[in-house]
Design an enzyme around this catalytic site. Structure first.
Site, PDB file in Angstrom:
ATOM      1  N   SER A  85       0.867  -1.190   0.000  1.00 56.02           N
ATOM      2  CA  SER A  85       0.000   0.000   0.000  1.00 56.02           C
ATOM      3  C   SER A  85       0.897   1.231   0.000  1.00 56.02           C
ATOM      4  O   SER A  85       2.072   1.146   0.395  1.00 56.02           O
ATOM      5  CB  SER A  85      -0.860   0.002   1.276  1.00 56.02           C
ATOM      6  OG  SER A  85      -1.466   1.266   1.475  1.00 56.02           O
ATOM      7  N   TYR A 135      -2.730  -1.356  10.587  1.00 51.93           N
ATOM      8  CA  TYR A 135      -2.683  -1.543   9.126  1.00 51.93           C
ATOM      9  C   TYR A 135      -1.371  -0.999   8.551  1.00 51.93           C
ATOM     10  O   TYR A 135      -0.673  -1.674   7.788  1.00 51.93           O
ATOM     11  CB  TYR A 135      -3.885  -0.830   8.489  1.00 51.93           C
ATOM     12  CG  TYR A 135      -3.983  -0.973   6.987  1.00 51.93           C
ATOM     13  CD1 TYR A 135      -4.607  -2.082   6.406  1.00 51.93           C
ATOM     14  CD2 TYR A 135      -3.485   0.006   6.129  1.00 51.93           C
ATOM     15  CE1 TYR A 135      -4.719  -2.215   5.030  1.00 51.93           C
ATOM     16  CE2 TYR A 135      -3.587  -0.113   4.748  1.00 51.93           C
ATOM     17  CZ  TYR A 135      -4.207  -1.227   4.199  1.00 51.93           C
ATOM     18  OH  TYR A 135      -4.314  -1.346   2.832  1.00 51.93           O
TER      19      TYR A 135
END
Ligand SMILES: NC(=O)c1ccc[n+]([C@@H]2O[C@H](COP(=O)([O-])OP(=O)(O)OC[C@H]3O[C@@H](n4cnc5c(N)ncnc54)[C@H](O)[C@@H]3O)[C@@H](O)[C@H]2O)c1
Length: 269
Positions: free
Chosen positions: A154, A167
């Site tokens: 990401s 995360y």
């Protein structure tokens, strides 16, 4: 015309929705047999629907239930795949989730859950893929490489994310997991890279795009002024899985419409 991934076998984790579904369709369109992984019985219909699209477009594949955070599940998915197709050429380590909370309220369970799927799951799948790539070695009829791993990271492997510490930590961890595996096995002709999506329109971030106000706010972070589609990531995955990227190893490829360009500085900061 020879398809780029002809005769190759790809496992895509978390492929019953979103980016994983898009990647499975793109890899299948490039000629790979695709193993469409889903975690729980409730996601089976989604996986079957992706497989039906693949087959309707002339591709082939199978669905496989497996919780990537469970070692025995992962080993079974790989052995079932090898039983059916003989080997595995490509792993797309895509499964991931969020359990967001302000840090002072984040429970240990929320922390462990995200790390166990997003990071430990990628380790477990990568380890099985590496074992299979080492067993088979390079087969020039399949690919110049003995195998390819694509980690779905990401932009948050480098952009901190308040309220999402579990995360962001998992994605930062993926960066070093990916680079360490790439370094360890390059001499065995195994290529390991990451795709780092920006904002892609999928169920994981629905609240960031499902109202006009949310989408407008999201677009202030995206210089290219559109939200990404799973196909944008699928296209990058086909390239990273194919011999067209044979000299690319240990790279984080950002597919983000310029999200990393510090858009707040566009008008003189
Ligand atoms: N959508 C974005 O903007 C975006 C941006 C950056 C990174 N990503 C990453 O892309 C990946 C895919 O996310 P998405 O956006 O398609 O969302 P999504 O929620 O549609 O996909 C995640 C998939 O992972 C599966 N999954 C969850 N737990 C699992 C487990 N234990 N075992 C196997 N599968 C499991 C889910 O069933 C789902 O299909 C994730 O790793 C996510 O972090 C997404």
């Amino acid at each position: 015309m020879e398809l780029k991934l002809q005769n190759q076998v790809a496992i895509i984790t978390g492929a019953s929705s979103g980016i994983g579904a898009g990647v499975a369709k793109s890899l299948a369109a490039a000629g790979a047999a695709v193993v469409i992984n889903y975690p729980v019985p409730a996601a089976k219909d989604g996986a079957e629907a992706v497989l039906a699209e693949v087959v309707a477009s002339g591709g082939k594949g199978m669905v496989a239930q497996c919780d990537v955070s469970k070692e025995a599940d992962v080993q079974k998915m790989f052995s079932d795949t090898v039983k059916l197709y003989g080997t595995v050429d490509i792993l797309v380590n895509n499964a991931g989730l969020q359990k967001d909370a302000p840090l002072e309220e984040m429970t240990l369970d929320e922390w462990n859950f995200v790390l166990s799927v997003n990071l430990t799951g990628q380790f477990l799948c990568a380890r099985e893929a590496i074992r299979e790539f080492l067993r088979r070695g390079v087969d020039p009829k399949r690919s110049k490489a003995a195998g390819k791993i694509i980690h779905m990271s990401s932009v948050h492997e480098v952009i901190p994310w308040a309220g999402h510490a579990n995360y962001a930590a998992s994605k930062g961890g993926i960066m070093m997991l990916m680079k360490s595996i790439a370094q360890e096995f390059a001499w065995k002709k195994i290529r390991v890279n990451s795709i780092c999506p920006g904002a892609i329109q999928t169920p994981i971030n629905r609240n960031a795009w499902d109202t006009p106000a949310a989408l407008k706010s999201l677009l202030t972070l995206i210089p290219y002024q559109r939200i990404g589609e799973p196909e944008d990531i699928g296209n990058a995955a086909v390239w990273l899985a194919s011999d067209d990227s044979d000299y690319v190893n240990g790279a984080s490829i950002f597919v983000d419409g310029g999200m990393l360009l510090y858009p707040g500085f566009t008008t003189n900061g």
